[in-house]
Design an enzyme around this catalytic site. Structure first.
Site, PDB file in Angstrom:
ATOM      1  N   ASN A   1     -10.067  -0.558  -0.104  1.00  0.00           N
ATOM      2  CA  ASN A   1      -8.575  -0.482  -0.159  1.00  0.00           C
ATOM      3  C   ASN A   1      -8.094  -0.929  -1.306  1.00  0.00           C
ATOM      4  O   ASN A   1      -8.001  -2.184  -1.920  1.00  0.00           O
ATOM      5  CB  ASN A   1      -7.956  -1.279   0.858  1.00  0.00           C
TER       6      ASN A   1
ATOM      7  N   HIS B   1      -3.840   7.108   2.924  1.00  0.00           N
ATOM      8  CA  HIS B   1      -4.183   5.768   2.257  1.00  0.00           C
ATOM      9  C   HIS B   1      -5.291   5.511   2.894  1.00  0.00           C
ATOM     10  O   HIS B   1      -5.908   5.650   4.109  1.00  0.00           O
ATOM     11  CB  HIS B   1      -3.058   4.744   2.777  1.00  0.00           C
TER      12      HIS B   1
ATOM     13  N   CYS C   1       0.746  -1.185   0.020  1.00  0.00           N
ATOM     14  CA  CYS C   1      -0.160   0.089   0.002  1.00  0.00           C
ATOM     15  C   CYS C   1       0.867   1.246   0.241  1.00  0.00           C
ATOM     16  O   CYS C   1       0.453   2.119  -0.392  1.00  0.00           O
ATOM     17  CB  CYS C   1      -1.100   0.051   1.040  1.00  0.00           C
TER      18      CYS C   1
END
Ligand code: UT7
Length: 330
Positions: free
Chosen positions: A287, A257, A117
């Site tokens: 996500n 994020h 990520c």
């Protein structure tokens, strides 16, 4: 500390998202979960899912094409393509080479960065180095993820979280005071097994055991990852600000994020940034690992949330563990 003069800037952004929407109601029919649980615990309402014939390179190349068109850059002018992905089309060769081929970027070097990520910010830092030192003039950072391909659709603790998508940026030497003011990157491999795909790589090659035990899918110790994400993103926010010579009061837009609204809110609170200054799209996409930040940046621009001179703080955390942050002057 005085703010450093930016040497490198993002000149254009692009995004590509699959059309198919998977809602929480759809997931209720697949696993033992509820829309209420997913919304309360994660903030996610829906996510996009790529069709079977689409891979990370396809999505990344589409996002890159849009960014290049906006920047007025031809494929032959691109020197360097760095792709951030946790879901490469293949383990060999790099997905960046597949993106390079699709774009016809015949003069570009191409390689992947594997930082989960945090991949977009890691790749951006790599590209900044190449451009600042004159080893590249025009570069693409592409973050692209087909998370649906590595998701265990029988595991309710993970399958509600992820989505597919891609974002890309064109990066060049800064000419007008805009650009990257600071970077911060860290890692902690001692915690790798809290968020990983245990099988299917060269260490534990794909075989019947991997298949039977579903070791080729993402496994996550959610609560531990949650705590580490808040701690690390708070630290990263502090460090990027410190290195840019700024305080949270100087930040016009915070793009964290997008894994979980509770992580976003906790990080924003720690960083002393009100939610009006925080960009949130986790509700619509879930996500998307490395793709979350460039997609959010592209959307924020489209929505007019960035003006020339705006200061943007971006922060990420992911498998590895890796965490990273940057401050940009738009
Ligand atoms: O990109 C960076 C990496 N990822 C992250 O940052 C994600 C970090 N972690 C999280 O976002 C959260 O930990 C989750 C959303 C994954 C889970 O939320 P939580 O509040 O930490 O829940 P939990 O894992 O502690 O589970 C609470 C309960 C459990 O039941 P019991 O043991 O209390 O009876 C789970 O079995 O919720 C249950 N549960 C679910 N229930 C309905 C877990 N997943 C689900 C589900 N639907 N999908």
């Amino acid at each position: 500390m005085k703010a450093p003069k930016p040497l490198v800037e993002i000149v254009a952004t692009g995004r590509w998202l699959p059309e198919r929407v998977l809602t929480n109601a759809d997931l209720e029919r697949m696993v033992d979960t509820s829309d209420e649980w997913i919304r309360e615990r994660t903030g996610i309402r829906e996510r996009r899912i790529a069709s079977a014939e689409i891979g990370a390179a396809d999505m990344g190349a589409e996002a890159a094409r849009i960014a290049m068109e906006r920047a007025g850059v031809q494929p032959g002018e691109v020197d360097l393509i760095v792709v951030a992905t946790a879901t490469p089309d293949r383990l060999l060769p790099a997905t960046a080479c597949e993106v390079q081929a699709r774009l016809g970027a015949s003069n570009a070097a191409a390689f992947d960065v594997s930082a989960a990520c945090s991949g977009f910010l890691y790749a951006l830092a790599v590209v900044e180095g190449y451009i600042a030192t004159g080893r590249a003039d025009i570069a693409l950072v592409v973050a692209t993820e087909k998370m649906s391909a590595i998701t265990d659709w029988t595991d309710r603790s993970t399958c509600v979280l992820f989505g597919d998508g891609a974002g890309a940026v064109v990066v060049r030497r800064s000419t007008n005071g805009r650009g990257i003011l600071s970077h911060y990157m860290r890692s902690d491999g001692t915690l790798a097994d809290l968020l990983w795909r245990p099988g299917g790589g060269a260490r534990v090659p794909f075989d019947q055991v991997v298949l039977d035990e579903r070791l080729h899918y993402v496994k996550m110790a959610g609560r531990e990852v949650f705590k580490a994400a808040v701690r690390s993103m708070a630290e990263a926010a502090d460090q990027a600000l410190l290195r840019a010579g700024l305080t949270s009061g100087d930040i016009d837009l915070f793009i964290p994020h997008q894994a979980n609204i509770r992580i976003i809110e906790a990080t924003a609170k720690y960083a002393n940034l009100p939610m009006e200054k925080v960009y949130v799209n986790v509700d619509r996409y879930g996500n998307m690992s490395s793709a979350t930040l460039p997609v959010a940046l592209d959307e924020a621009l489209e929505e007019g949330r960035l003006k020339p001179g705006s200061n943007v703080l971006m922060v990420a955390f992911g498998a590895g563990f890796t965490w990273a942050s940057t401050v940009l002057r738009w």
